[in-house]
Write a protein that holds these residues in place. Structure first.
Motif, PDB file in Angstrom:
ATOM      1  N   ASP A 162      22.944  33.910  43.380  1.00  0.00           N
ATOM      2  CA  ASP A 162      22.391  34.165  42.052  1.00  0.00           C
ATOM      3  C   ASP A 162      22.521  35.631  41.620  1.00  0.00           C
ATOM      4  OD1 ASP A 162      21.482  33.034  39.756  1.00  0.00           O
ATOM      5  OD2 ASP A 162      19.365  33.278  40.217  1.00  0.00           O
ATOM      6  N   THR A 163      23.510  36.334  42.205  1.00  0.00           N
ATOM      7  CA  THR A 163      23.902  37.642  41.671  1.00  0.00           C
ATOM      8  C   THR A 163      25.402  37.573  41.381  1.00  0.00           C
ATOM      9  OG1 THR A 163      24.638  38.652  43.729  1.00  0.00           O
ATOM     10  CG2 THR A 163      22.269  38.735  43.274  1.00  0.00           C
ATOM     11  N   PHE A 164      25.924  38.626  40.725  1.00  0.00           N
ATOM     12  CA  PHE A 164      27.362  38.645  40.420  1.00  0.00           C
ATOM     13  C   PHE A 164      28.201  39.075  41.622  1.00  0.00           C
ATOM     14  CE2 PHE A 164      26.189  39.782  35.765  1.00  0.00           C
ATOM     15  CZ  PHE A 164      25.773  38.480  35.566  1.00  0.00           C
ATOM     16  N   LEU A 165      27.524  39.589  42.671  1.00  0.00           N
ATOM     17  CA  LEU A 165      28.273  40.191  43.776  1.00  0.00           C
ATOM     18  C   LEU A 165      29.289  39.247  44.444  1.00  0.00           C
ATOM     19  CD1 LEU A 165      25.429  42.379  45.339  1.00  0.00           C
ATOM     20  CD2 LEU A 165      27.444  43.177  44.082  1.00  0.00           C
ATOM     21  N   PRO A 166      28.927  37.978  44.743  1.00  0.00           N
ATOM     22  CA  PRO A 166      29.936  37.120  45.385  1.00  0.00           C
ATOM     23  C   PRO A 166      31.162  36.882  44.507  1.00  0.00           C
ATOM     24  CG  PRO A 166      27.771  36.079  45.433  1.00  0.00           C
ATOM     25  CD  PRO A 166      27.660  37.266  44.541  1.00  0.00           C
ATOM     26  N   LEU A 167      30.966  36.998  43.195  1.00  0.00           N
ATOM     27  CA  LEU A 167      32.091  36.774  42.290  1.00  0.00           C
ATOM     28  C   LEU A 167      32.969  38.016  42.188  1.00  0.00           C
ATOM     29  CD1 LEU A 167      30.090  35.004  39.437  1.00  0.00           C
ATOM     30  CD2 LEU A 167      31.407  33.942  41.251  1.00  0.00           C
ATOM     31  N   ILE A 168      32.344  39.191  42.333  1.00  0.00           N
ATOM     32  CA  ILE A 168      33.058  40.445  42.060  1.00  0.00           C
ATOM     33  C   ILE A 168      33.632  41.077  43.330  1.00  0.00           C
ATOM     34  CG2 ILE A 168      32.762  42.820  41.272  1.00  0.00           C
ATOM     35  CD1 ILE A 168      30.777  41.753  39.188  1.00  0.00           C
ATOM     36  N   VAL A 169      32.789  41.204  44.361  1.00  0.00           N
ATOM     37  CA  VAL A 169      33.164  42.024  45.519  1.00  0.00           C
ATOM     38  C   VAL A 169      34.519  41.639  46.142  1.00  0.00           C
ATOM     39  CG1 VAL A 169      32.481  42.653  47.877  1.00  0.00           C
ATOM     40  CG2 VAL A 169      30.833  42.807  46.010  1.00  0.00           C
ATOM     41  N   PRO A 170      34.808  40.334  46.375  1.00  0.00           N
ATOM     42  CA  PRO A 170      36.096  40.017  47.017  1.00  0.00           C
ATOM     43  C   PRO A 170      37.308  40.548  46.259  1.00  0.00           C
ATOM     44  CG  PRO A 170      34.677  38.107  47.047  1.00  0.00           C
ATOM     45  CD  PRO A 170      33.995  39.124  46.194  1.00  0.00           C
ATOM     46  N   ASN A 171      37.172  40.689  44.942  1.00  0.00           N
ATOM     47  CA  ASN A 171      38.311  41.163  44.161  1.00  0.00           C
ATOM     48  C   ASN A 171      38.686  42.605  44.456  1.00  0.00           C
ATOM     49  OD1 ASN A 171      39.257  39.082  42.091  1.00  0.00           O
ATOM     50  ND2 ASN A 171      37.036  38.908  42.106  1.00  0.00           N
ATOM     51  N   PHE A 172      37.749  43.356  45.052  1.00  0.00           N
ATOM     52  CA  PHE A 172      38.062  44.739  45.395  1.00  0.00           C
ATOM     53  C   PHE A 172      38.747  44.855  46.764  1.00  0.00           C
ATOM     54  CE2 PHE A 172      35.359  45.470  41.831  1.00  0.00           C
ATOM     55  CZ  PHE A 172      35.801  46.679  41.299  1.00  0.00           C
ATOM     56  N   PHE A 173      39.022  43.689  47.380  1.00  0.00           N
ATOM     57  CA  PHE A 173      39.705  43.688  48.676  1.00  0.00           C
ATOM     58  C   PHE A 173      41.031  42.935  48.610  1.00  0.00           C
ATOM     59  CE2 PHE A 173      35.328  44.642  49.569  1.00  0.00           C
ATOM     60  CZ  PHE A 173      35.423  45.656  50.512  1.00  0.00           C
ATOM     61  N   ALA A 174      41.714  43.076  47.481  1.00  0.00           N
ATOM     62  CA  ALA A 174      43.054  42.503  47.322  1.00  0.00           C
ATOM     63  C   ALA A 174      43.080  41.031  47.740  1.00  0.00           C
ATOM     64  CB  ALA A 174      44.091  43.302  48.112  1.00  0.00           C
ATOM     65  N   ILE A 175      42.065  40.284  47.286  1.00  0.00           N
ATOM     66  CA  ILE A 175      41.914  38.904  47.715  1.00  0.00           C
ATOM     67  C   ILE A 175      43.037  38.015  47.158  1.00  0.00           C
ATOM     68  CG2 ILE A 175      40.420  38.144  45.813  1.00  0.00           C
ATOM     69  CD1 ILE A 175      39.760  37.352  49.487  1.00  0.00           C
ATOM     70  N   SER A 176      43.649  38.443  46.045  1.00  0.00           N
ATOM     71  CA  SER A 176      44.704  37.626  45.459  1.00  0.00           C
ATOM     72  C   SER A 176      46.072  38.019  46.017  1.00  0.00           C
ATOM     73  CB  SER A 176      44.707  37.759  43.937  1.00  0.00           C
ATOM     74  OG  SER A 176      45.940  37.317  43.428  1.00  0.00           O
ATOM     75  N   ALA A 177      46.595  37.198  46.907  1.00  0.00           N
ATOM     76  CA  ALA A 177      47.914  37.472  47.481  1.00  0.00           C
ATOM     77  C   ALA A 177      48.983  37.452  46.393  1.00  0.00           C
ATOM     78  CB  ALA A 177      48.231  36.439  48.552  1.00  0.00           C
TER      79      ALA A 177
END
Lengths: 298, 290
Positions: B150-165
């Motif tokens: 119920d926070t935005f963190l799970p949606l945002i944080v992975p994107n700062f670790f080049a999650i999209s190959a």
């Protein structure tokens, strides 16, 4: 420090964010998911190792698993060939030298960008059985339209028809392929007296076959993962009578509604195996794909 | 004389063929447009017009008030202000994170030599094969144990670790096309590798960065599954979730549902028309969809 060593160190620094991402968000979860699929866990009571129980239960005692598998295969088998043909047809049309062609390209691509909740709602309205535009159109030909989303038989075809609205992405890939076919091949065919249809069969299709194959693989993978439309249009239930309970909708229900983390993980692995199997099968039977520059045929 | 007639006939045939093709294209194009046109038309009707048979295409007078009613719906705890704000925050950070982290990683893979690079790059491509459903559940458990539900963190944080190959791959392919002499010259001039990345390679790569930005914007704007998993309370909902909630309450008020859908689609359509060059180039050059 030698310059090559310095380069190495910087190399690792640059890829470090990805290494972290891989550990925490990809590789770690993959291993965790594998282990979880052999466990039973509802997030509250202690986690319990059950061996192959989840998989055995899935295949022997879970009719909803089979139903969701059937629904997903049905959708894939219907929508993928139609999308392939529709995408190619539109791409061929978009490759013609006519006026305003760029405007049309944009227009055909637009629906694949807007895919999501809003598009699903628009289609719910179009397929409304009493006052929807589609049944009105059918009534002009004296056809009494079906109940569509409220009918066990007609609900899945709604998603197939909807998928045709989103062929724009595939169309652009075809178009790029069409534009890279050398004009000399068509000229040679003309000299040999080929008409437009023969040119399409003997030049365009073989030259485009790697792209058709690529689109086929991508479409199959995407179709197995259909979720948002089905969730929005059935309120997450897969109604009526589970006829739109697609595989990922079922997985979502198991994981996030019933909190059966182990069972949902097992479902995810079976999905992965199905997708992998389908992809390998497509490659196995890809003899029809013509690769330029490969004189030995396959 | 005979030749002239033949040419004339061929020309007329070509013209007729062109007209037929244009006709077919127009027909298909119109069919593709109907859902959008019908949405706009319905969104401007009063409720009795919505159910009129035969359907009315031009609502008169247009009910612009429907958009206000949809924006702040009665009986729902939130207005679209909340959903829009949340969606903008998530989309902004995810797009930023995707650009910064993917380009950083792609630079390492494209322009630096180190042991294990090719193996790691193949591993990166291999992660594209894994369907998100496999990693979704352990990720949920991870974020839950961090208290991030119920926070935005799970949606945002992975994107700062080049999650999209996909993003890394696209950028790496582009970086590879830039001449290596650029780096060599910069090193001789005393630049660090970070300078080369930030001051030489990135400024040259803005077309592909723009491609990633538009794809990321559209993906995050439309994303439904991730917000559905992680966001519970309505004040945290994104537009996609808010709109879905809206349909459960206003399921029979089609004029309001269409107005709300239009509100969600309008920014996408605007971004699409501004950035269409990048969409089309991004797809045409990689042969991949976002």
């Amino acid at each position: 420090m030698k310059s090559s060593q310095l380069e190495s160190v910087w190399g690792y620094i640059f890829i470090f964010p990805w290494i972290l991402g891989l550990l925490f968000f990809t590789a770690g979860p993959i291993i965790a998911s594998m282990l979880l699929s052999f466990c039973e866990w509802d997030l509250i009571t202690p986690i319990k190792w059950v061996g192959f129980q989840n998989y055995i239960k899935m295949f022997t005692q879970d009719p909803r698993f089979w139903k969701s598998l059937y629904n997903t295969f049905f959708y894939t088998a219907m929508s993928v060939p139609l999308q392939l043909v529709a995408g190619l047809t539109i791409a061929v049309l978009m490759n013609q030298q006519v006026r305003f062609i760029k405007v049309f390209r944009t227009l055909f691509y637009l629906p694949s960008v807007t895919a999501g909740v809003a598009s699903s709602i628009i289609w719910m309205w179009l397929f409304n059985p009493d006052v929807g535009l589609i049944n009105y159109f059918l009534s002009m030909f004296g056809i009494h339209g079906p109940l569509w989303l409220a009918s066990e038989f007609w609900a899945k075809p709604v998603y197939v028809i909807m998928s045709l609205w989103g062929v724009g992405g595939g169309m652009l890939i075809y178009l790029a392929g069409l534009q890279s076919i050398p004009a000399a091949l068509y000229e040679a065919a003309s000299i040999d007296g080929a008409n437009s249809f023969q040119k399409f069969i003997h030049v365009t299709l073989p030259m485009l076959s790697p792209i058709i194959f690529f689109n086929l693989v991508i479409l199959v993978i995407q179709s197995f993962q259909i979720f948002t439309q089905a969730y929005v249009m059935s309120g997450g239930s897969g109604a009526p009578a589970d006829s739109t309970l697609f595989y990922v909708v079922y997985l979502y229900q198991m994981g996030f509604r019933f909190h059966q983390m182990g069972y949902a993980s097992a479902l995810a692995w079976i999905l992965f195996l199905i997708i992998l199997g389908a992809t390998l099968l497509l490659f196995r039977f890809s003899g029809w794909v013509h690769y330029e520059g490969n004189t030995k045929g396959k | 004389m005979v030749d002239f007639n033949l040419n004339q006939a061929a020309l007329t045939r070509k013209k007729i063929k062109g007209i037929i093709i244009l006709g077919v294209i127009c027909l298909f194009g119109f069919v593709m447009l109907i859902p959008f046109l019908w949405m706009i038309s319905t969104s401007l009707k009063i409720s009795t017009e919505v159910f009129a048979t035969p359907p009315q295409w031009i609502p008169w007078p247009p009910q612009w008030i429907n958009y206000l009613s949809a924006w702040a719906p009665k009986g729902l705890p939130e207005t679209f202000n909340t959903y829009l704000k949340n969606t903008l925050i998530i989309t902004f950070f995810n797009t930023l994170g995707a650009i910064v982290s993917s380009s950083f990683v792609a630079f390492g893979f494209a322009r630096l030599r180190f042991k294990g690079r090719d193996f790691l790059f193949i591993l990166l491509l291999g992660t594209m094969m894994i369907p998100v459903q496999v990693t979704m559940i352990p990720q949920f458990i991870l974020f839950r144990s961090l208290g991030w539900i119920d926070t935005f963190l799970p949606l945002i944080v992975p994107n700062f670790f080049a999650i999209s190959a996909f993003n890394v791959f696209l950028l790496r392919q582009f970086f590879m096309t830039l001449p290596p002499e650029l780096d060599e010259a910069a090193l001789i001039d005393g630049c660090s590798y970070f300078d080369i990345y930030w001051r030489i390679i990135m400024p040259l790569s803005w077309p592909v960065v723009a491609t990633i930005a538009v794809f990321s914007f559209v993906y995050n704007w439309n994303d439904f599954l991730n917000p559905l998993i992680y966001l519970n309370s309505s004040q945290n909902f994104t537009l996609a979730l808010g709109l879905q909630t809206f349909t459960t309450v206003y399921g029979s008020s089609y004029h309001l549902m269409m107005a709300a859908s239009m509100l969600m689609l309008l920014p996408i359509i605007v971004v699409f028309f501004i950035g269409q060059k990048y969409f089309i180039e991004g797809i045409a050059t990689t042969g991949l969809k976002g």
